[in-house]
Design an enzyme around this catalytic site. Structure first.
Site, PDB file in Angstrom:
ATOM      1  N   ASP A 154      61.939  39.622   8.596  1.00  0.00           N
ATOM      2  CA  ASP A 154      60.764  39.306   8.510  1.00  0.00           C
ATOM      3  C   ASP A 154      60.597  39.178   7.679  1.00  0.00           C
ATOM      4  O   ASP A 154      61.086  39.976   6.321  1.00  0.00           O
ATOM      5  CB  ASP A 154      59.551  40.315   9.492  1.00  0.00           C
ATOM      6  CG  ASP A 154      57.929  40.490   9.463  1.00  0.00           C
ATOM      7  OD1 ASP A 154      57.766  39.526   9.677  1.00  0.00           O
ATOM      8  OD2 ASP A 154      57.785  41.127   8.971  1.00  0.00           O
ATOM      9  N   MET A 155      59.453  38.709   7.398  1.00  0.00           N
ATOM     10  CA  MET A 155      59.119  37.924   5.858  1.00  0.00           C
ATOM     11  C   MET A 155      57.761  39.253   5.368  1.00  0.00           C
ATOM     12  O   MET A 155      57.698  40.251   4.856  1.00  0.00           O
ATOM     13  CB  MET A 155      57.940  36.702   6.036  1.00  0.00           C
ATOM     14  CG  MET A 155      59.449  35.751   5.904  1.00  0.00           C
ATOM     15  SD  MET A 155      58.721  34.243   5.120  1.00  0.00           S
ATOM     16  CE  MET A 155      58.422  34.100   3.663  1.00  0.00           C
ATOM     17  N   ASP A 156      56.667  38.451   5.652  1.00  0.00           N
ATOM     18  CA  ASP A 156      55.174  39.363   5.172  1.00  0.00           C
ATOM     19  C   ASP A 156      55.443  41.074   5.660  1.00  0.00           C
ATOM     20  O   ASP A 156      55.429  41.801   6.737  1.00  0.00           O
ATOM     21  CB  ASP A 156      53.385  38.973   5.930  1.00  0.00           C
ATOM     22  CG  ASP A 156      53.401  38.178   5.597  1.00  0.00           C
ATOM     23  OD1 ASP A 156      53.305  37.534   4.290  1.00  0.00           O
ATOM     24  OD2 ASP A 156      54.397  36.807   6.429  1.00  0.00           O
ATOM     25  N   GLY A 207      55.883  34.827  11.967  1.00  0.00           N
ATOM     26  CA  GLY A 207      54.775  33.931  11.865  1.00  0.00           C
ATOM     27  C   GLY A 207      54.761  33.565  12.008  1.00  0.00           C
ATOM     28  O   GLY A 207      53.194  32.188  12.024  1.00  0.00           O
ATOM     29  N   LYS A 219      59.663  36.870  18.824  1.00  0.00           N
ATOM     30  CA  LYS A 219      61.258  36.475  17.758  1.00  0.00           C
ATOM     31  C   LYS A 219      62.132  37.144  18.454  1.00  0.00           C
ATOM     32  O   LYS A 219      63.377  36.109  18.176  1.00  0.00           O
ATOM     33  CB  LYS A 219      60.425  37.506  16.182  1.00  0.00           C
ATOM     34  CG  LYS A 219      59.738  37.372  16.050  1.00  0.00           C
ATOM     35  CD  LYS A 219      59.160  37.985  14.557  1.00  0.00           C
ATOM     36  CE  LYS A 219      58.183  37.485  13.481  1.00  0.00           C
ATOM     37  NZ  LYS A 219      58.282  38.411  12.068  1.00  0.00           N
ATOM     38  N   ASP A 222      57.978  45.234  10.496  1.00  0.00           N
ATOM     39  CA  ASP A 222      57.179  46.224  10.305  1.00  0.00           C
ATOM     40  C   ASP A 222      55.652  45.873  11.292  1.00  0.00           C
ATOM     41  O   ASP A 222      55.224  47.162  10.922  1.00  0.00           O
ATOM     42  CB  ASP A 222      56.215  45.708   9.360  1.00  0.00           C
ATOM     43  CG  ASP A 222      55.706  44.674   9.119  1.00  0.00           C
ATOM     44  OD1 ASP A 222      54.349  44.822   8.755  1.00  0.00           O
ATOM     45  OD2 ASP A 222      55.740  44.045   9.075  1.00  0.00           O
ATOM     46  N   ASN A 232      54.948  42.499  16.213  1.00  0.00           N
ATOM     47  CA  ASN A 232      55.285  40.565  16.225  1.00  0.00           C
ATOM     48  C   ASN A 232      56.860  40.576  16.285  1.00  0.00           C
ATOM     49  O   ASN A 232      57.622  39.765  15.843  1.00  0.00           O
ATOM     50  CB  ASN A 232      54.731  39.387  15.738  1.00  0.00           C
ATOM     51  CG  ASN A 232      54.735  39.010  14.227  1.00  0.00           C
ATOM     52  OD1 ASN A 232      54.664  40.801  13.471  1.00  0.00           O
ATOM     53  ND2 ASN A 232      54.726  38.773  13.203  1.00  0.00           N
TER      54      ASN A 232
END
Length: 269
Positions: free
Chosen positions: A8-10, A43, A195, A218, A221
Site C-alpha cells: 500500500d502507499m499512503d 486506492g 486489493k 494500514d 482497504n
C-alpha cells in the site's frame, strides 16, 4: 521464500510527508535486485502512483500495479490492462442521492471523465492534489446509467462520515465492496474489486502462490490483501481491525516499517 511483495502507499510505503524514505527505497531495490517482485497496490489512480513507480524503477514490462483498490491492474510499461472491474453511472446516481440525504459530499472516478463531483469540497480538492488530477463538476443526475465508474466515494469530515456510515442500509454491503481507506474517505467498488483480487491477479501472472506473497498495509482497504497473503503485515499506525488480522506488525510508516519487513523476511539481514 517470498517471491512477491505488495505495498500500500499512503500510511504504509509513504511517510507523513508523502515521501519514500531512503531506507525503504534501499530495501525495495535490494529485494528487486535479488529477484523478488515488488508491486504497489493503492486506492489511488495510476496518475497518483507514477512518481513512486519511477522513483523505484518499477516501470518495465514485468512491472504491474493495482490502482483504485484493485479495480484496475496494469502492466506499467505499456499501460496494458490485466484486470478491470467497474460500477456504473446508475450506481453513482444512487449513491450520490444517498450521500445527499446523509449530509456528506460525494465524488467518483469516471473512466472517460476522470475525477467528478457535484460540488467542489475540501476532500475532493485533497484527492485531486495528492494525485495530480483535475476536477470536473458534474450533476450526477445527468450521468448515463451505463457510464463506467471505477469507484464512487462518500467523503467528509471523519465525524460526519462516521455518522453517515452508521446509517448505511445493510443491503448496500451486498451490492458493493465498501471500504474505508481513510477517516474521511468511504469507497464503493464492484463486489469483485479489492486489493486482494488485484494482487492475486499479478501473482498468478508469474505463477506465484499466495504463501509466497507478502502484503503490507494500514487501513480498511488493505484487509483483503493481508488476508490473501502468506505474510500479511500491518503497520504500527494501522487501524485495530487491520492489526487483528495481520500475521506480523511492523514499525510505523514514519519509522521504515516496510524496510524492516523486507530486511527480515526477504533479505534475511
Amino acid at each position: 521464500m517470498y517471491k512477491l511483495i505488495a505495498l500500500d502507499m499512503d500510511g504504509t510505503l509513504l511517510n507523513s510527508q508523502g515521501a519514500i524514505s531512503p531506507r525503504n527505497k534501499q530495501a525495495i531495490l535490494a529485494a528487486i535486485a535479488q529477484g523478488t517482485r515488488v508491486v504497489l497496490a493503492s486506492g489511488r489512480p495510476l496518475e497518483g502512483m507514477h512518481w513512486a513507480l519511477e522513483e523505484l524503477g518499477m516501470t518495465g514490462k514485468d512491472d504491474y500495479v493495482a490502482c483504485y483498490n484493485g479495480s484496475l491492474v496494469y502492466q506499467v510499461a505499456d499501460k496494458q490492462l490485466l484486470r478491470s472491474q467497474t460500477v456504473t453511472g446508475a450506481d453513482a446516481k444512487k449513491l450520490a442521492d444517498l450521500a445527499n440525504k446523509l449530509g456528506v459530499h460525494v465524488h467518483a472516478f469516471s473512466v472517460k471523465a476522470g475525477l467528478i463531483t457535484p460540488k467542489h469540497n475540501y476532500y475532493t480538492d485533497h484527492e485531486a492534489k495528492i494525485n495530480g488530477l483535475s476536477i470536473t463538476e458534474v450533476d450526477f443526475s445527468t450521468l448515463s446509467d451505463d457510464e463506467a465508474m471505477l469507484k464512487v466515494m462518500m467523503i467528509d469530515e471523519p465525524e460526519k462520515l462516521s455518522a453517515a456510515i452508521a446509517q448505511l442500509p445493510a443491503s448496500l454491503y451486498e451490492q458493493y465492496n465498501i471500504l474505508q481507506s481513510a477517516p474521511f474517505f468511504l469507497e464503493f467498488l464492484h463486489t469483485n474489486s479489492h486489493k486482494g483480487i488485484g494482487v492475486e491477479a499479478i501473482a498468478q501472472q508469474f505463477g506465484i502462490n499466495a504463501d509466497e506473497v507478502i502484503c503490507m498495509g494500514d487501513a480498511g482497504n488493505d484487509k483483503q490483501m493481508l488476508e490473501y497473503a502468506g505474510l500479511g503485515v500491518a503497520m504500527a499506525n494501522a487501524s485495530d481491525d487491520i492489526k487483528a488480522i495481520a500475521n506480523h506488525i511492523t514499525a510505523s510508516h514514519n519509522d521504515d516499517g516496510v524496510a524492516l519487513v523486507i530486511e527480515e523476511f526477504v533479505l534475511n539481514k
